[in-house]
Scaffold this motif. Structure first.
Motif, PDB file in Angstrom:
ATOM      1  N   ARG A  52       0.824  -1.215   0.000  1.00 19.91           N
ATOM      2  CA  ARG A  52       0.000   0.000   0.000  1.00 19.91           C
ATOM      3  C   ARG A  52       0.857   1.263   0.000  1.00 19.91           C
ATOM      4  NH1 ARG A  52      -1.385  -2.730   4.801  1.00 19.91           N
ATOM      5  NH2 ARG A  52      -0.423  -1.728   6.602  1.00 19.91           N
ATOM      6  N   GLN A  53       2.105   1.174   0.515  1.00 21.68           N
ATOM      7  CA  GLN A  53       2.977   2.347   0.491  1.00 21.68           C
ATOM      8  C   GLN A  53       3.322   2.776  -0.940  1.00 21.68           C
ATOM      9  OE1 GLN A  53       3.425  -0.365   2.408  1.00 21.68           O
ATOM     10  NE2 GLN A  53       3.844   0.251   4.521  1.00 21.68           N
ATOM     11  N   LEU A  55       1.389   3.455  -3.227  1.00 23.02           N
ATOM     12  CA  LEU A  55       0.451   4.480  -3.698  1.00 23.02           C
ATOM     13  C   LEU A  55       0.959   5.887  -3.411  1.00 23.02           C
ATOM     14  CD1 LEU A  55      -2.938   2.755  -2.824  1.00 23.02           C
ATOM     15  CD2 LEU A  55      -1.623   2.690  -4.953  1.00 23.02           C
ATOM     16  N   ARG A  59      -0.519   6.315  -8.433  1.00 26.84           N
ATOM     17  CA  ARG A  59      -1.862   5.810  -8.196  1.00 26.84           C
ATOM     18  C   ARG A  59      -2.495   5.300  -9.493  1.00 26.84           C
ATOM     19  NH1 ARG A  59      -3.920   6.426  -3.238  1.00 26.84           N
ATOM     20  NH2 ARG A  59      -6.001   6.146  -4.072  1.00 26.84           N
ATOM     21  N   ALA A  67      -2.557  -2.760  -4.266  1.00 24.34           N
ATOM     22  CA  ALA A  67      -1.703  -2.306  -3.157  1.00 24.34           C
ATOM     23  C   ALA A  67      -2.365  -2.619  -1.827  1.00 24.34           C
ATOM     24  CB  ALA A  67      -1.445  -0.810  -3.297  1.00 24.34           C
ATOM     25  N   ILE A  68      -2.191  -3.839  -1.371  1.00 26.11           N
ATOM     26  CA  ILE A  68      -2.894  -4.337  -0.189  1.00 26.11           C
ATOM     27  C   ILE A  68      -1.936  -4.569   0.981  1.00 26.11           C
ATOM     28  CG2 ILE A  68      -4.143  -6.362   0.689  1.00 26.11           C
ATOM     29  CD1 ILE A  68      -5.255  -6.577  -2.285  1.00 26.11           C
ATOM     30  N   ASP A  70       1.618  -4.740   3.481  1.00 27.70           N
ATOM     31  CA  ASP A  70       2.463  -3.772   4.174  1.00 27.70           C
ATOM     32  C   ASP A  70       3.933  -4.030   3.826  1.00 27.70           C
ATOM     33  OD1 ASP A  70       3.260  -1.781   6.057  1.00 27.70           O
ATOM     34  OD2 ASP A  70       3.784  -3.412   7.421  1.00 27.70           O
TER      35      ASP A  70
END
Ligand SMILES: [Zn+2]
Ligand SMILES: [Zn+2]
Length: 275
Positions: A52-53, A55, A59, A67-68, A70
């Protein structure tokens, strides 16, 4: 020495979760197969777009969907629960170099693999909505692809340049430019020659429609002549793909006179005898 650094701990589908695949038992399966196949240095390089970072860098809708996980959790898992080298496969996103550098600064990598998958919003290796081949002509796509590859090398963000002629992935299933392809490779060579990047020889192409190693021998020769070292990987997405097609890769390297391959530790590169 044989290496496999460009390795994914799971398939690319979104339902291949971190919870299921970032486990000591899964890492052990990879380590066992690598040992059986004589691979002395094994590392992993998950896709940046699955964290997710990422993003914070870009985007793109495909990234937003994927982007799920960590990033910090991935890094500490690899360091604390496995013997694997820690890497990542990061995209070259022009104009976002500072953001990507900030993202990469979160972890202490053994190596960072740089890839050109996207040309602006369209991907060279993806079917569906983002397929660059839905509208573009091969001369333009190949020209831009190799220009961006050279720029990716020049950023200095990456230790290894992944699957360097990925644009050929579909083989005859997509339009191909005619004639001597070195006119495209030339577009990347200034950036590659000015960089300190290692060139990936990837057997992944043998499993794709093109059925060839990345990069083509003529392109590899140009990179070696420019003084670039070579990093050997399979881009495995499961343990059985580790070291896939390595006899052919070693033959290719020997035919070009490459006797040593790159080995990485905390972003320090050394060269070890191939084989
Ligand atoms: Zn890739
Ligand atoms: Zn990959």
């Amino acid at each position: 020495m044989l290496t496999d650094y460009h390795v994914h701990l799971r398939p690319d589908d979104r339902d291949a979760t971190a919870a299921r695949h970032f486990t000591a038992a899964n890492a052990e399966r990879y380590a066992e197969v690598a040992a059986e196949r004589g691979i002395g240095a094994l590392g992993v390089s998950e896709h940046v777009h699955r964290f997710r970072q990422a993003l914070e860098v870009w985007r793109h809708p495909f990234w937003v969907e994927n982007a799920i996980d960590d990033l910090d959790g991935y890094c500490s898992f690899v360091r604390e629960e496995t013997e694997l080298r820690l890497g990542i496969e990061a995209d070259f996103v022009p104009g976002r170099e500072d953001r990507m550098a900030n993202l990469l600064a979160r972890c202490e990598w053994d190596y960072v693999i740089g890839s050109v998958h996207f040309l602006r919003d369209a991907a060279v290796d993806m079917e569906g909505d983002f397929d660059v081949w839905r509208s573009s002509d091969p001369e333009r796509v190949w020209t831009r692809y190799f220009e961006w590859l050279g720029e990716a090398a020049r950023t200095g963000l990456f230790d290894i340049l992944a699957h360097p002629d990925l644009v050929k992935v579909w083989g005859r299933e997509r339009p191909l430019p005619a004639g001597d392809l070195r006119r495209f490779y030339d577009r990347a060579m200034d950036g590659i020659a000015d960089s300190d990047v290692a060139i990936e020889v990837s057997t992944a192409g043998l499993r794709k429609p093109v059925g060839e190693i990345y990069p083509a021998p003529a392109f590899l020769e140009m990179c070696v002549e420019a003084g670039r070292p070579v990093a050997l990987s399979s881009d495995a997405h499961s343990p059985d793909e580790l070291g896939h097609g390595y006899e052919q890769a070693v033959d290719l390297l020997e035919s070009i006179g490459v006797e040593r391959i790159a080995v990485f530790d905390r972003r320090q590169r050394t060269l070890e005898p191939l084989g």
